[in-house]
Design a protein around this motif. Structure first.
Motif, PDB file in Angstrom:
ATOM      1  N   GLU A 143      -8.857 -48.078  19.422  1.00  0.00           N
ATOM      2  CA  GLU A 143      -9.021 -46.933  18.728  1.00  0.00           C
ATOM      3  C   GLU A 143      -9.688 -46.002  19.678  1.00  0.00           C
ATOM      4  O   GLU A 143      -9.456 -44.850  19.824  1.00  0.00           O
ATOM      5  N   ALA A 144     -10.881 -46.503  20.380  1.00  0.00           N
ATOM      6  CA  ALA A 144     -11.705 -45.890  21.216  1.00  0.00           C
ATOM      7  C   ALA A 144     -10.904 -45.455  22.347  1.00  0.00           C
ATOM      8  O   ALA A 144     -11.102 -44.287  22.885  1.00  0.00           O
ATOM      9  N   LEU A 145     -10.018 -46.163  22.726  1.00  0.00           N
ATOM     10  CA  LEU A 145      -9.083 -45.706  24.073  1.00  0.00           C
ATOM     11  C   LEU A 145      -8.225 -44.586  23.687  1.00  0.00           C
ATOM     12  O   LEU A 145      -8.065 -43.586  24.664  1.00  0.00           O
ATOM     13  N   LEU A 146      -7.775 -44.773  22.584  1.00  0.00           N
ATOM     14  CA  LEU A 146      -6.788 -43.549  21.973  1.00  0.00           C
ATOM     15  C   LEU A 146      -7.584 -42.447  21.792  1.00  0.00           C
ATOM     16  O   LEU A 146      -7.127 -41.120  22.144  1.00  0.00           O
ATOM     17  N   THR A 147      -8.931 -42.493  21.517  1.00  0.00           N
ATOM     18  CA  THR A 147      -9.783 -41.168  21.333  1.00  0.00           C
ATOM     19  C   THR A 147     -10.037 -40.617  22.686  1.00  0.00           C
ATOM     20  O   THR A 147     -10.000 -39.397  22.616  1.00  0.00           O
ATOM     21  N   THR A 148     -10.284 -41.442  23.568  1.00  0.00           N
ATOM     22  CA  THR A 148     -10.281 -41.184  25.092  1.00  0.00           C
ATOM     23  C   THR A 148      -9.309 -40.405  25.555  1.00  0.00           C
ATOM     24  O   THR A 148      -9.332 -39.463  26.238  1.00  0.00           O
ATOM     25  N   LEU A 149      -8.004 -40.904  25.210  1.00  0.00           N
ATOM     26  CA  LEU A 149      -6.761 -40.388  25.814  1.00  0.00           C
ATOM     27  C   LEU A 149      -6.720 -39.006  25.187  1.00  0.00           C
ATOM     28  O   LEU A 149      -6.294 -38.183  25.860  1.00  0.00           O
ATOM     29  N   ASN A 150      -7.091 -38.824  23.962  1.00  0.00           N
ATOM     30  CA  ASN A 150      -6.975 -37.526  23.577  1.00  0.00           C
ATOM     31  C   ASN A 150      -7.966 -36.478  23.560  1.00  0.00           C
ATOM     32  O   ASN A 150      -7.490 -35.342  23.560  1.00  0.00           O
ATOM     33  N   ASN A 151      -9.119 -36.862  23.831  1.00  0.00           N
ATOM     34  CA  ASN A 151     -10.067 -36.087  23.694  1.00  0.00           C
ATOM     35  C   ASN A 151     -11.147 -35.910  25.078  1.00  0.00           C
ATOM     36  O   ASN A 151     -11.840 -35.193  25.105  1.00  0.00           O
ATOM     37  N   ASP A 152     -10.810 -36.887  26.004  1.00  0.00           N
ATOM     38  CA  ASP A 152     -11.503 -37.001  27.163  1.00  0.00           C
ATOM     39  C   ASP A 152     -11.555 -35.537  27.924  1.00  0.00           C
ATOM     40  O   ASP A 152     -10.566 -35.035  28.274  1.00  0.00           O
ATOM     41  N   PRO A 153     -12.643 -34.830  28.275  1.00  0.00           N
ATOM     42  CA  PRO A 153     -12.591 -33.674  29.192  1.00  0.00           C
ATOM     43  C   PRO A 153     -12.096 -34.045  30.649  1.00  0.00           C
ATOM     44  O   PRO A 153     -11.715 -33.020  31.192  1.00  0.00           O
ATOM     45  N   LEU A 162      -4.539 -43.928  29.853  1.00  0.00           N
ATOM     46  CA  LEU A 162      -2.975 -44.061  29.710  1.00  0.00           C
ATOM     47  C   LEU A 162      -2.200 -45.212  30.267  1.00  0.00           C
ATOM     48  O   LEU A 162      -1.709 -45.885  29.369  1.00  0.00           O
ATOM     49  N   GLU A 163      -2.696 -45.382  31.264  1.00  0.00           N
ATOM     50  CA  GLU A 163      -2.239 -46.591  31.999  1.00  0.00           C
ATOM     51  C   GLU A 163      -2.369 -47.953  31.325  1.00  0.00           C
ATOM     52  O   GLU A 163      -1.728 -48.931  31.255  1.00  0.00           O
ATOM     53  N   ALA A 164      -3.861 -47.945  30.940  1.00  0.00           N
ATOM     54  CA  ALA A 164      -4.393 -49.168  30.221  1.00  0.00           C
ATOM     55  C   ALA A 164      -3.494 -49.335  28.927  1.00  0.00           C
ATOM     56  O   ALA A 164      -3.197 -50.438  28.841  1.00  0.00           O
ATOM     57  N   LEU A 165      -3.651 -48.329  28.223  1.00  0.00           N
ATOM     58  CA  LEU A 165      -2.949 -48.332  26.947  1.00  0.00           C
ATOM     59  C   LEU A 165      -1.463 -48.751  27.198  1.00  0.00           C
ATOM     60  O   LEU A 165      -0.956 -49.487  26.141  1.00  0.00           O
ATOM     61  N   GLY A 177      -0.083 -45.036  18.313  1.00  0.00           N
ATOM     62  CA  GLY A 177      -1.059 -43.911  18.956  1.00  0.00           C
ATOM     63  C   GLY A 177      -0.520 -43.354  19.995  1.00  0.00           C
ATOM     64  O   GLY A 177      -1.015 -41.923  20.180  1.00  0.00           O
ATOM     65  N   LEU A 178       0.071 -43.959  21.053  1.00  0.00           N
ATOM     66  CA  LEU A 178       0.556 -43.270  22.173  1.00  0.00           C
ATOM     67  C   LEU A 178       1.700 -41.983  21.841  1.00  0.00           C
ATOM     68  O   LEU A 178       1.729 -41.030  22.439  1.00  0.00           O
ATOM     69  N   VAL A 179       2.605 -42.361  20.794  1.00  0.00           N
ATOM     70  CA  VAL A 179       3.438 -41.550  20.204  1.00  0.00           C
ATOM     71  C   VAL A 179       3.045 -40.240  19.731  1.00  0.00           C
ATOM     72  O   VAL A 179       3.323 -39.123  20.043  1.00  0.00           O
ATOM     73  N   GLN A 180       1.946 -40.442  18.822  1.00  0.00           N
ATOM     74  CA  GLN A 180       1.144 -39.414  18.222  1.00  0.00           C
ATOM     75  C   GLN A 180       0.475 -38.534  19.442  1.00  0.00           C
ATOM     76  O   GLN A 180       0.047 -37.381  19.020  1.00  0.00           O
ATOM     77  N   SER A 181      -0.011 -39.166  20.233  1.00  0.00           N
ATOM     78  CA  SER A 181      -0.643 -38.495  21.547  1.00  0.00           C
ATOM     79  C   SER A 181       0.127 -37.379  22.154  1.00  0.00           C
ATOM     80  O   SER A 181      -0.547 -36.420  22.847  1.00  0.00           O
ATOM     81  N   SER A 206       9.565 -41.333  20.073  1.00  0.00           N
ATOM     82  CA  SER A 206       8.735 -40.112  20.971  1.00  0.00           C
ATOM     83  C   SER A 206       9.641 -39.048  21.045  1.00  0.00           C
ATOM     84  O   SER A 206       9.313 -37.989  21.515  1.00  0.00           O
ATOM     85  N   VAL A 207      11.156 -39.200  20.664  1.00  0.00           N
ATOM     86  CA  VAL A 207      11.886 -38.030  21.002  1.00  0.00           C
ATOM     87  C   VAL A 207      11.447 -36.765  20.137  1.00  0.00           C
ATOM     88  O   VAL A 207      11.377 -35.624  20.875  1.00  0.00           O
ATOM     89  N   LYS A 208      11.092 -37.003  18.708  1.00  0.00           N
ATOM     90  CA  LYS A 208      10.548 -35.420  18.251  1.00  0.00           C
ATOM     91  C   LYS A 208       9.556 -34.930  18.799  1.00  0.00           C
ATOM     92  O   LYS A 208       9.327 -33.763  19.189  1.00  0.00           O
TER      93      LYS A 208
END
Length: 235
Positions: A143-153, A162-165, A177-181, A206-208
């Motif tokens: 969950e922390a990694l997904l938050t980092t993917l979406n919000n890290d400056p 992203l590579e790790a996820l 989480g990757l799809v929603q990102s 991920s198409v939509k």
């Protein structure tokens, strides 16, 4: 397969077994039994002491969050050290080893979570490196990694995260989480990398989101071309 050391020990014990046992003096058997009981008690006490020590470290971690970063690397090294000692001391008890190994992983997860919150981008990338080494994470770290993917400056932190996820995408929670990102990304580099990951995973969900990103007015034209190619590969 037995090592030379094990074979030598076995030969030594076999030879000792052939030596006639002398008559024991009166009272020696009772003294020996008492000493043996004390030794067994000390062995039973060792796992409890280690468990208490690890619990103390975990409590200290939560009570003094400001000290977390300074202790991070030391705790990881300590975990390896205790793990080695534990293996040597309790090689015959799989249950004890499993329990302590679980606690070591919890400590490692706490170090990772702390580094992901560090103001330094290099330290946040170090946390992702720990994840790559572990190859398996719990729900909190994911969950922390997904938050980092979406919000890290920092874009570089996002890309390495992203590579790790992507390597953890066997986990349904990570995959979703990757799809929603996709629609949350504004960096063309991250958008392009996410499109590549979706193609690699052949994630039809991920198409939509990709189509939505494709029709956004502020999406870079080069990225739109990349998304169109990705959509063709996903169709």
């Amino acid at each position: 397969m037995k090592s030379n050391y094990d074979k030598e020990n076995e030969q030594l014990w076999n030879l000792m077994g052939e030596v006639p046992a002398p008559e024991a003096p009166a009272g020696m058997r009772a003294d020996f039994d008492a000493m043996l009981d004390n030794y067994k008690a000390s062995l039973r006490e060792k796992p409890r002491r280690l468990h208490a020590f690890l619990q103390h470290l975990k409590d200290l971690w939560h009570i003094q969050p400001r000290l977390q970063l300074g202790y991070g690397i030391a705790l990881v090294l300590l975990a390896f050290g205790i793990g080695y000692i534990t293996h040597r001391s309790f090689s015959g008890s799989n249950e004890q080893i499993s329990q302590l190994s679980k606690q070591m992983q919890e400590m490692r997860n706490m170090v990772t979570l702390s580094l992901l919150e560090n103001p330094s981008a290099s330290e946040r990338m170090r946390a992702v490196e720990y994840v790559n080494e572990a190859k398996k994470v719990d729900h909190k770290v994911a969950e922390a990694l997904l938050t980092t993917l979406n919000n890290d400056p920092n874009v570089n932190v996002r890309l390495i995260t992203l590579e790790a996820l992507a390597n953890l995408a066997v986990d349904p929670f990570v995959r979703e989480g990757l799809v929603q990102s996709i629609v949350q990304q504004e960096s063309p580099l991250v958008q392009s990398a996410l499109a590549d990951v979706m193609v690699k995973l052949q994630e039809k969900r991920s198409v939509k989101p990709l189509q939505k990103l494709l029709h956004k007015e502020d999406t870079n034209e080069a990225i739109k071309n990349k998304i169109q190619q990705s959509l063709l590969k996903l169709s």
